[in-house]
Enzyme design. Sequence first.
Site, short mmCIF file in Angstrom:
data_model
loop_
_atom_site.label_atom_id
_atom_site.label_comp_id
_atom_site.label_asym_id
_atom_site.label_seq_id
_atom_site.Cartn_x
_atom_site.Cartn_y
_atom_site.Cartn_z
N SER A 145 0.86 -1.19 0.00
CA SER A 145 0.00 0.00 0.00
C SER A 145 0.89 1.23 0.00
O SER A 145 2.05 1.16 0.43
CB SER A 145 -0.89 0.00 1.25
OG SER A 145 -1.48 1.26 1.47
N TYR A 158 -1.98 -1.15 10.35
CA TYR A 158 -2.09 -1.50 8.93
C TYR A 158 -0.86 -0.99 8.18
O TYR A 158 -0.22 -1.72 7.41
CB TYR A 158 -3.36 -0.90 8.35
CG TYR A 158 -3.49 -1.00 6.84
CD1 TYR A 158 -3.99 -2.16 6.25
CD2 TYR A 158 -3.14 0.06 6.02
CE1 TYR A 158 -4.12 -2.26 4.88
CE2 TYR A 158 -3.27 -0.03 4.64
CZ TYR A 158 -3.76 -1.19 4.08
OH TYR A 158 -3.89 -1.27 2.71
#
Length: 255
Positions: A145, A158
């Site tokens: 990401s 995350y």
Amino acid sequence: MYLPDFKLERKLAVITGGTKGIGKAITLAFAESGADVIVIARNLKDLEQTKKEVEKLGKQASIICKDINDYKEIVQEVERVREGRDLDIWVNNAGMNIRSEAEKVTEEEWDQIISTNMRSAFFLSQYAGQVMKSSKKGKIINISSVGGHTALRTGVVYAMTKSALIQMTKNLALEWGKYNINVNAIGPWYFPTSLTERLLQDESYVQEILERTPLNRIGKLEELSGAAVFLASDAGNYMTGQTLFVDGGMTIYGF
């Protein structure tokens, strides 16, 4: 010959979390490019639907209905399903996020995110690497990401896991390059998926996203799956240890 081969004919690809969003787009793109696929996800109905869509493209699809945290059982199922075929491509796509401010993260949330996003990806990569080592070839693709590179407003755990995937990609590429195994990652920004659906209904939030995106729009899933096909194909044979940020230019800013 100046045009490299982007086809995946006679290849076998495994995609975790391959029935929704980014994972499904990659699954169907691989099939359209010629690969047979093994799709891993938790929802049997979604798996069966994805299998039908792959078969409409003329390719074989096997499905494994398992939670990604049950990686030991997943390995056993993949061994059964592949029936001795070479394992050409492995995509670690399955993941999760719990959007919490740092001071509100619980130990349970921590354990869940770390296990789903990082622990399972490592041990499944370990298995894939062992199989690919025996055939002296293979491609592993980790879905990271922009949050693994650039600070995000919430979701610190995350972001930590996605950063870890980028570093894992580099280390595995270094260790396994001698076996002709390419290990790369893709770092997406915002795409329409089940994880982003609620956020993308908030007009003010979308406007904030667009202000951080030089191309001034949300990505299309086919724009991400193309990067995966490139890394999985012979066209990407000299790429390893890299993270391709498919982000509309978001990471240019570095904030």
